[in-house]
Design a protein around this motif. Structure first.
Motif, PDB file in Angstrom:
ATOM      1  N   GLU A  41       0.819  -1.216   0.000  1.00  0.00           N
ATOM      2  CA  GLU A  41       0.000   0.000   0.000  1.00  0.00           C
ATOM      3  C   GLU A  41       0.856   1.270   0.000  1.00  0.00           C
ATOM      4  O   GLU A  41       0.581   2.204  -0.773  1.00  0.00           O
ATOM      5  CB  GLU A  41      -0.958  -0.012   1.189  1.00  0.00           C
ATOM      6  N   PRO A  42       1.912   1.385   0.839  1.00  0.00           N
ATOM      7  CA  PRO A  42       2.790   2.556   0.730  1.00  0.00           C
ATOM      8  C   PRO A  42       3.432   2.691  -0.650  1.00  0.00           C
ATOM      9  O   PRO A  42       3.621   3.814  -1.132  1.00  0.00           O
ATOM     10  CB  PRO A  42       3.855   2.304   1.809  1.00  0.00           C
ATOM     11  N   ALA A  43       3.749   1.579  -1.284  1.00  0.00           N
ATOM     12  CA  ALA A  43       4.309   1.649  -2.636  1.00  0.00           C
ATOM     13  C   ALA A  43       3.316   2.298  -3.583  1.00  0.00           C
ATOM     14  O   ALA A  43       3.693   3.111  -4.440  1.00  0.00           O
ATOM     15  CB  ALA A  43       4.678   0.253  -3.125  1.00  0.00           C
ATOM     16  N   GLY A  44       2.032   1.968  -3.437  1.00  0.00           N
ATOM     17  CA  GLY A  44       1.017   2.580  -4.275  1.00  0.00           C
ATOM     18  C   GLY A  44       0.844   4.059  -4.001  1.00  0.00           C
ATOM     19  O   GLY A  44       0.490   4.828  -4.904  1.00  0.00           O
ATOM     20  N   ARG A  45       1.132   4.490  -2.765  1.00  0.00           N
ATOM     21  CA  ARG A  45       0.985   5.907  -2.406  1.00  0.00           C
ATOM     22  C   ARG A  45       2.184   6.751  -2.839  1.00  0.00           C
ATOM     23  O   ARG A  45       2.085   7.977  -2.899  1.00  0.00           O
ATOM     24  CB  ARG A  45       0.821   6.044  -0.886  1.00  0.00           C
ATOM     25  N   LEU A  46       3.311   6.090  -3.096  1.00  0.00           N
ATOM     26  CA  LEU A  46       4.549   6.816  -3.425  1.00  0.00           C
ATOM     27  C   LEU A  46       5.081   6.366  -4.784  1.00  0.00           C
ATOM     28  O   LEU A  46       6.110   5.689  -4.879  1.00  0.00           O
ATOM     29  CB  LEU A  46       5.607   6.572  -2.341  1.00  0.00           C
ATOM     30  N   PRO A  47       4.404   6.730  -5.861  1.00  0.00           N
ATOM     31  CA  PRO A  47       4.796   6.240  -7.186  1.00  0.00           C
ATOM     32  C   PRO A  47       6.174   6.694  -7.640  1.00  0.00           C
ATOM     33  O   PRO A  47       6.769   6.070  -8.525  1.00  0.00           O
ATOM     34  CB  PRO A  47       3.702   6.794  -8.106  1.00  0.00           C
ATOM     35  N   LYS A  71      16.384   1.850  20.080  1.00  0.00           N
ATOM     36  CA  LYS A  71      15.677   3.051  20.521  1.00  0.00           C
ATOM     37  C   LYS A  71      14.925   3.687  19.355  1.00  0.00           C
ATOM     38  O   LYS A  71      15.536   4.098  18.359  1.00  0.00           O
ATOM     39  CB  LYS A  71      16.668   4.070  21.104  1.00  0.00           C
ATOM     40  N   PRO A  72      13.588   3.773  19.449  1.00  0.00           N
ATOM     41  CA  PRO A  72      12.812   4.377  18.372  1.00  0.00           C
ATOM     42  C   PRO A  72      13.249   5.799  18.060  1.00  0.00           C
ATOM     43  O   PRO A  72      13.626   6.568  18.944  1.00  0.00           O
ATOM     44  CB  PRO A  72      11.375   4.351  18.920  1.00  0.00           C
ATOM     45  N   ASP A  73      13.246   6.122  16.769  1.00  0.00           N
ATOM     46  CA  ASP A  73      13.603   7.432  16.208  1.00  0.00           C
ATOM     47  C   ASP A  73      15.103   7.706  16.191  1.00  0.00           C
ATOM     48  O   ASP A  73      15.538   8.647  15.522  1.00  0.00           O
ATOM     49  CB  ASP A  73      12.888   8.586  16.933  1.00  0.00           C
ATOM     50  N   GLU A  74      15.876   6.930  16.928  1.00  0.00           N
ATOM     51  CA  GLU A  74      17.329   7.122  16.921  1.00  0.00           C
ATOM     52  C   GLU A  74      18.071   5.927  16.332  1.00  0.00           C
ATOM     53  O   GLU A  74      19.051   6.096  15.613  1.00  0.00           O
ATOM     54  CB  GLU A  74      17.838   7.395  18.338  1.00  0.00           C
ATOM     55  N   GLU A  75      17.598   4.714  16.649  1.00  0.00           N
ATOM     56  CA  GLU A  75      18.257   3.499  16.158  1.00  0.00           C
ATOM     57  C   GLU A  75      17.343   2.667  15.271  1.00  0.00           C
ATOM     58  O   GLU A  75      17.791   1.733  14.614  1.00  0.00           O
ATOM     59  CB  GLU A  75      18.721   2.650  17.350  1.00  0.00           C
ATOM     60  N   VAL A  76      16.074   3.021  15.250  1.00  0.00           N
ATOM     61  CA  VAL A  76      15.086   2.336  14.422  1.00  0.00           C
ATOM     62  C   VAL A  76      13.903   3.275  14.221  1.00  0.00           C
ATOM     63  O   VAL A  76      13.635   4.140  15.077  1.00  0.00           O
ATOM     64  CB  VAL A  76      14.623   1.018  15.097  1.00  0.00           C
ATOM     65  N   LEU A  77      13.220   3.136  13.110  1.00  0.00           N
ATOM     66  CA  LEU A  77      12.017   3.917  12.841  1.00  0.00           C
ATOM     67  C   LEU A  77      10.820   2.979  12.952  1.00  0.00           C
ATOM     68  O   LEU A  77      10.852   1.853  12.442  1.00  0.00           O
ATOM     69  CB  LEU A  77      12.082   4.536  11.442  1.00  0.00           C
ATOM     70  N   VAL A  78       9.766   3.435  13.625  1.00  0.00           N
ATOM     71  CA  VAL A  78       8.642   2.568  13.952  1.00  0.00           C
ATOM     72  C   VAL A  78       7.375   3.081  13.267  1.00  0.00           C
ATOM     73  O   VAL A  78       7.043   4.261  13.351  1.00  0.00           O
ATOM     74  CB  VAL A  78       8.429   2.505  15.482  1.00  0.00           C
ATOM     75  N   ALA A  79       6.670   2.157  12.603  1.00  0.00           N
ATOM     76  CA  ALA A  79       5.433   2.498  11.891  1.00  0.00           C
ATOM     77  C   ALA A  79       4.282   1.681  12.448  1.00  0.00           C
ATOM     78  O   ALA A  79       4.405   0.468  12.630  1.00  0.00           O
ATOM     79  CB  ALA A  79       5.597   2.222  10.404  1.00  0.00           C
ATOM     80  N   ARG A  80       3.184   2.338  12.724  1.00  0.00           N
ATOM     81  CA  ARG A  80       2.007   1.632  13.243  1.00  0.00           C
ATOM     82  C   ARG A  80       1.054   1.205  12.137  1.00  0.00           C
ATOM     83  O   ARG A  80       0.155   0.395  12.377  1.00  0.00           O
ATOM     84  CB  ARG A  80       1.267   2.493  14.270  1.00  0.00           C
ATOM     85  N   ASP A  81       1.236   1.756  10.938  1.00  0.00           N
ATOM     86  CA  ASP A  81       0.407   1.340   9.808  1.00  0.00           C
ATOM     87  C   ASP A  81       1.101   1.728   8.513  1.00  0.00           C
ATOM     88  O   ASP A  81       2.200   2.310   8.516  1.00  0.00           O
ATOM     89  CB  ASP A  81      -0.995   1.968   9.881  1.00  0.00           C
ATOM     90  N   GLY A  82       0.458   1.428   7.396  1.00  0.00           N
ATOM     91  CA  GLY A  82       1.051   1.714   6.101  1.00  0.00           C
ATOM     92  C   GLY A  82       1.238   3.189   5.832  1.00  0.00           C
ATOM     93  O   GLY A  82       2.190   3.590   5.157  1.00  0.00           O
ATOM     94  N   GLN A  83       0.319   4.015   6.349  1.00  0.00           N
ATOM     95  CA  GLN A  83       0.470   5.451   6.165  1.00  0.00           C
ATOM     96  C   GLN A  83       1.716   5.960   6.867  1.00  0.00           C
ATOM     97  O   GLN A  83       2.426   6.832   6.351  1.00  0.00           O
ATOM     98  CB  GLN A  83      -0.763   6.197   6.700  1.00  0.00           C
ATOM     99  N   ASP A  84       2.007   5.411   8.047  1.00  0.00           N
ATOM    100  CA  ASP A  84       3.242   5.775   8.750  1.00  0.00           C
ATOM    101  C   ASP A  84       4.465   5.437   7.896  1.00  0.00           C
ATOM    102  O   ASP A  84       5.419   6.218   7.836  1.00  0.00           O
ATOM    103  CB  ASP A  84       3.339   5.031  10.081  1.00  0.00           C
ATOM    104  N   VAL A  85       4.451   4.270   7.272  1.00  0.00           N
ATOM    105  CA  VAL A  85       5.580   3.879   6.421  1.00  0.00           C
ATOM    106  C   VAL A  85       5.760   4.889   5.295  1.00  0.00           C
ATOM    107  O   VAL A  85       6.880   5.351   5.023  1.00  0.00           O
ATOM    108  CB  VAL A  85       5.383   2.464   5.840  1.00  0.00           C
ATOM    109  N   ALA A  86       4.659   5.243   4.648  1.00  0.00           N
ATOM    110  CA  ALA A  86       4.731   6.207   3.555  1.00  0.00           C
ATOM    111  C   ALA A  86       5.240   7.565   4.038  1.00  0.00           C
ATOM    112  O   ALA A  86       6.083   8.196   3.386  1.00  0.00           O
ATOM    113  CB  ALA A  86       3.353   6.364   2.899  1.00  0.00           C
ATOM    114  N   ASP A  87       4.752   8.028   5.190  1.00  0.00           N
ATOM    115  CA  ASP A  87       5.181   9.324   5.725  1.00  0.00           C
ATOM    116  C   ASP A  87       6.661   9.300   6.105  1.00  0.00           C
ATOM    117  O   ASP A  87       7.401  10.259   5.841  1.00  0.00           O
ATOM    118  CB  ASP A  87       4.338   9.682   6.955  1.00  0.00           C
ATOM    119  N   ILE A  88       7.102   8.222   6.756  1.00  0.00           N
ATOM    120  CA  ILE A  88       8.510   8.109   7.138  1.00  0.00           C
ATOM    121  C   ILE A  88       9.398   8.148   5.905  1.00  0.00           C
ATOM    122  O   ILE A  88      10.398   8.869   5.856  1.00  0.00           O
ATOM    123  CB  ILE A  88       8.749   6.808   7.930  1.00  0.00           C
TER     124      ILE A  88
END
Length: 362
Positions: free
Chosen positions: A208-214, A297-314
């Protein structure tokens, strides 16, 4: 001490996600002086798809997928100080556990090592007469490669004397930084076989993030996805050999970890790929699961997504510079706290504590 370890496969990672875990942990235990024999059945074409030769630090015994061959290897457990039956061996698992407990010496430390606790516990809950329930009375402990209090409590509830998580980790000799490989060039890569318990989450967090970010490129690796509908900016590369995992993890701007649904629900279950990516210095985006902060550690050593929109935004906001910084911080964290040498120290302490109790009782 002699360890007789009965698992799915040490020499083949083919449809065998536990291989990396077995290799890293047993190699680290061998370095502490343990004499290890790994017994694996010749099933699922794994022997035709070996990705390592039998190592010098562990004897590997491959047995035919027959009851007679199984009986022959379980008899060898009688000579071991530690007898381990892993979950998901893949051939007559219930009979294997029963026969090992019959042959193991009275003084041997007897362990059920669960490499997929959510699946095992769901199976046991659904079957009041499941053979594992009775076997737990004869086992000294259950070790798991994931799961926090929910898994520990569940195992104790069904009769385990003790349950201790021995988490996945990094083997720096096999997973480490390498030069980028243009075959794996992308903005986001995901590597994982197509499994029923994962597919919907792959759709949600990756396709789904792939579809949002052509305008961004996505790389999909793993077996079974060839007929899956996906947008034109997704490149499917098929099975990726373990020898290419480092390059796959370090080449894209970021790589994605997607937990199976049951693992995410239980939490405290870092997948092998979490440490593989961090060990290569890759920038990791992971779906959320409880307990991740114990490992990275989130935001410093790893990025955390709660859904597909988070992945696209990150991904839309992620610069090359920040991705590199996160990857390097993750690498330093896992090297300092989360290698298989660290895990082996915990296991060694457990084994020696059991041996000391036996000596004191004599």
């Amino acid at each position: 001490m002699k360890i007789a370890f009965y698992g799915s496969s040490l020499v083949s990672a083919y449809w065998n996600g536990a291989a990396t875990y077995y290799r890293g942990l047993l190699r680290a235990l061998a370095a502490k002086g343990y004499d290890i024999t790994f017994y694996e059945p010749d099933v699922y074409d794994r022997q035709k798809n070996r990705d390592i030769d039998p190592p010098e630090w562990c004897k590997v015994v491959v047995y035919d997928g027959t009851i007679d061959a199984l009986k022959a290897v379980t008899a060898e457990a009688a000579a071991a100080d530690v007898v381990v039956k892993a979950s998901g061996v893949g051939f007559e698992d219930d009979f294997l556990l029963e026969d090992l407990l019959r042959h193991a010496s009275a003084d041997a430390l007897k362990i059920f090592w669960d490499v997929d606790a959510p699946a095992t516990l769901a199976e046991v809950r659904a079957a009041p007469d499941h053979p594992l329930r009775a076997a737990l009375q004869q086992l000294d402990m259950v070790l798991t490669y994931g799961g926090g209090d929910p898994v520990v409590d569940a195992y104790r509830f069904i009769g385990a004397r003790d349950c201790i998580p021995i988490y996945n980790a990094l083997d720096p000799d096999t997973h480490h930084p390498v030069p980028a490989d243009r075959r794996f060039g992308a903005d986001l890569g995901f590597l994982g076989n197509r499994l029923p318990d994962r597919e919907a989450r792959v759709e949600h967090f990756f396709l789904e993030p792939a579809g949002r970010l052509p305008d961004q490129t996505f790389l999909l690796g793993g077996s079974g996805w060839q007929d899956k509908p996906m947008s034109g900016n997704v490149k499917y590369t098929g099975h990726v050999s373990t020898r290419d995992h480092n390059a796959f993890n370090v080449t894209p701007k970021a790589v994605l970890n997607i937990s199976r649904a049951s693992m995410a629900e239980n939490g405290f279950s870092p997948a092998t790929r979490v440490f593989e990516a961090a060990g290569a210095g890759g920038c990791l985006i992971t779906d959320y699961w409880e307990g991740i902060e114990l490992f990275l550690k989130p935001d410093e050593e790893v990025l955390v997504a709660r859904d597909g929109q988070d992945v696209a935004d990150i991904l839309a906001d992620l610069s090359d510079e920040r991705a590199d910084m996160i990857g390097q911080r993750a690498l330093q964290r896992v090297l300092s706290e989360h290698t298989y040498a660290h895990r082996a120290q915990t296991v060694d302490t457990l084994f020696r504590h059991h041996a000391a109790k036996l000596e004191a009782a004599e």
